[in-house]
Design an enzyme around this catalytic site. Sequence first.
Site, PDB file in Angstrom:
ATOM      1  CG  ASP A 265      43.465-119.459  -4.632  1.00  0.00           C
ATOM      2  OD1 ASP A 265      43.281-119.871  -5.165  1.00  0.00           O
ATOM      3  OD2 ASP A 265      43.271-117.873  -5.593  1.00  0.00           O
ATOM      4  CE  LYS A 272      46.521-117.818  -6.325  1.00  0.00           C
ATOM      5  NZ  LYS A 272      46.895-117.052  -7.046  1.00  0.00           N
ATOM      6  CG  ASP A 283      41.816-115.484  -2.779  1.00  0.00           C
ATOM      7  OD1 ASP A 283      41.855-113.769  -3.833  1.00  0.00           O
ATOM      8  OD2 ASP A 283      41.642-116.577  -3.244  1.00  0.00           O
ATOM      9  CG  ASP A 342      44.503-119.295  -9.337  1.00  0.00           C
ATOM     10  OD1 ASP A 342      44.297-119.612  -8.625  1.00  0.00           O
ATOM     11  OD2 ASP A 342      46.042-118.980  -9.547  1.00  0.00           O
ATOM     12  CD  GLU A 344      40.197-119.276  -6.575  1.00  0.00           C
ATOM     13  OE1 GLU A 344      40.517-118.723  -7.237  1.00  0.00           O
ATOM     14  OE2 GLU A 344      40.128-117.843  -6.166  1.00  0.00           O
ATOM     15  NE  ARG A 346      37.572-115.435 -13.056  1.00  0.00           N
ATOM     16  CZ  ARG A 346      38.664-114.640 -14.185  1.00  0.00           C
ATOM     17  NH1 ARG A 346      38.664-115.074 -15.081  1.00  0.00           N
ATOM     18  NH2 ARG A 346      39.934-114.234 -13.761  1.00  0.00           N
TER      19      ARG A 346
HETATM   20  N1  BES Z   1      42.661-115.245  -5.573  1.00  0.00           N
HETATM   21  C1  BES Z   1      43.387-114.500  -6.594  1.00  0.00           C
HETATM   22  C2  BES Z   1      43.667-113.110  -6.879  1.00  0.00           C
HETATM   23  C3  BES Z   1      44.977-112.139  -6.288  1.00  0.00           C
HETATM   24  C4  BES Z   1      45.761-112.428  -6.905  1.00  0.00           C
HETATM   25  C5  BES Z   1      44.829-111.569  -5.011  1.00  0.00           C
HETATM   26  C6  BES Z   1      46.610-111.046  -6.345  1.00  0.00           C
HETATM   27  C7  BES Z   1      44.889-111.493  -3.858  1.00  0.00           C
HETATM   28  C8  BES Z   1      46.737-110.140  -4.379  1.00  0.00           C
HETATM   29  C9  BES Z   1      42.797-115.426  -7.970  1.00  0.00           C
HETATM   30  O1  BES Z   1      41.802-116.044  -7.355  1.00  0.00           O
HETATM   31  C10 BES Z   1      43.378-116.076  -9.051  1.00  0.00           C
HETATM   32  O2  BES Z   1      44.555-116.018  -9.328  1.00  0.00           O
HETATM   33  N2  BES Z   1      43.418-115.138 -10.285  1.00  0.00           N
HETATM   34  C11 BES Z   1      44.286-115.599 -11.534  1.00  0.00           C
HETATM   35  C12 BES Z   1      42.582-115.596 -12.281  1.00  0.00           C
HETATM   36  C13 BES Z   1      43.431-115.953 -13.266  1.00  0.00           C
HETATM   37  C14 BES Z   1      44.290-117.333 -13.476  1.00  0.00           C
HETATM   38  C15 BES Z   1      43.272-115.975 -14.784  1.00  0.00           C
HETATM   39  C16 BES Z   1      44.937-114.335 -11.756  1.00  0.00           C
HETATM   40  O3  BES Z   1      44.849-113.542 -11.649  1.00  0.00           O
HETATM   41  O4  BES Z   1      46.288-114.523 -11.513  1.00  0.00           O
HETATM   42 ZN    ZN Z   2      41.506-116.410  -5.800  1.00  0.00          ZN
HETATM   43 MN    MN Z   3      42.629-118.208  -7.616  1.00  0.00          MN
END
Ligand code: BES
Ligand code: ZN
Ligand code: MN
Length: 492
Positions: A265, A272, A283, A342, A344, A346
């Site tokens: 991811d 990111k 992920d 990001d 993604e 969901r």
């Molecule tokens: N894979 C990430 C979530 C994640 C964060 C997993 C830290 C493991 C450790 C997910 O896809 C993500 O990027 N979520 C975002 C959502 C936001 C853009 C609403 C997040 O949590 O920052």
């Molecule tokens: Zn993710």
């Molecule tokens: Mn993500």
Amino acid sequence: MQVTLSNQPITAVSADALLILQFEADGRPATASYDAVRASNADWLNEVESSGEAKGKLFETTILHRPQGFAAKRIALAGAGDAAKFDPAGLRRLVGAAVRKAKQNGAADLALALDTAYATPEYLSAAAEGVHIGAYEVDTHKSKKDERTELASFRILAASGDAGAVRRGNILGESQNFTRGLANEPGNILTPPVLVERARAMVRASEGLEMEVLDRDRMAQLGMGSLLGVAQGSPQPPFLIVVRYKPANPSKDHLALVGKAVTFDTGGVSIKPADGMEKMKYDMAGGAAVLGAMRAIAQLKPDVQVSAFVPIVENAVGGNAQRPGDIVTSLSGKTIEVLNTDAEGRLILVDAIEYAKRQGVTHMVDVATLTGAIVVALGHIHVGLFSNDDGFRQQFQASAARQGEKMWHMPLDDDYREYLKSPFADIANIGGRWGGSITAAYFLKEWVGDTPWVHLDIAGTGWIEDSKPYMPKGPSGVCVRSFVDLACNWSK
Ligand code: BES
Ligand code: ZN
Ligand code: MN
């Protein structure tokens, strides 16, 4: 290596180390095995007790070489902590810690003395699980392995005990390690096609599983616009795999396990930050957990039908990647405004959830490394648990509690729906700054509808940040045991 059960007397067992539980307060309440150590090695035991060397604190180990009256080369007093707080989860960790230590100290053949009070099926299974969990190593890709002795045998010594429980523990521990092995693979090695092949190899090696693979064309034909929107930025092809287990006698219930598998991811165009991005190789820990659970379910053969649904994509940056503001149409027909590429997980999960519903599943559990917000809320200790059904939630929480997997029930009121409003589509894929793990869960709930459902956010718990006495830093394999417990104790 399989953990075995033996009723050999503890004094007669030849092993590199014989583990004896030592509870706090001078080993009181003393167990029969602790008393047996005192019977022939009183001077030594009195000395380590009175000097404070062996206090029985959890994870403490005190070694006696060449004990009198024992065939084993060493006795290892394994600190078990407060006897009143000791439970199977404590034994699982204690055994894991002892195995890790033994591997550093050149002990390959281990035996554990379990007194009658601790020879119940729950303790026996937990001990066997702990052996596998502790023996797991993360250095598969090092050409020179870290220095250690590989475990050759582990016997649980109990006057009487259920060998079936030990077998269950072996299966659970190995399956949890199967999951950890997948989650530990980097994004360049475990690409979507490779994950499909790993799943296929597992299915082939298991008796009683079937697998279906949906490729990009098939998903496009069905209309999985939400999943395919995430996948379009990567040269790696996306997949949705379904692994099916059917019991001998058809069950009226059909449990779906849905697991997010983003092989890497980057965040996509909403990229990111570089710092820590390497961790996004895990992920796919949710997808790996449901595959590990299916591996165990195939061997333990519960009475309920279980199907795993694993959407597999890479979330990449590139000229073809989806843009913030894009509107996609999911399989259910609901349209989504992608405000952040990001978010993604969901997006791929909802198409898998809709597909699962069309297969007639009656109960759903999904698991995903979904949000950084759950890490803010619960740290690396509890899995975030959300549900739309109190009865099913309690049933699942009972499984998690039995398996010693900590999960915290989070809110999911309808008041959160307004956070996800979009002026341009049916729903937005993010809910803004606050309550991020809840709005993510709420997004999924819009697709789940009334099917009894539990959502597990393992972003904080799928990967161990600091090594523990019983587990190295790396993938945890969390949820595998709870899923298997849920299926094996199904009652409806
Ligand atoms: N894979 C990430 C979530 C994640 C964060 C997993 C830290 C493991 C450790 C997910 O896809 C993500 O990027 N979520 C975002 C959502 C936001 C853009 C609403 C997040 O949590 O920052
Ligand atoms: Zn993710
Ligand atoms: Mn993500």
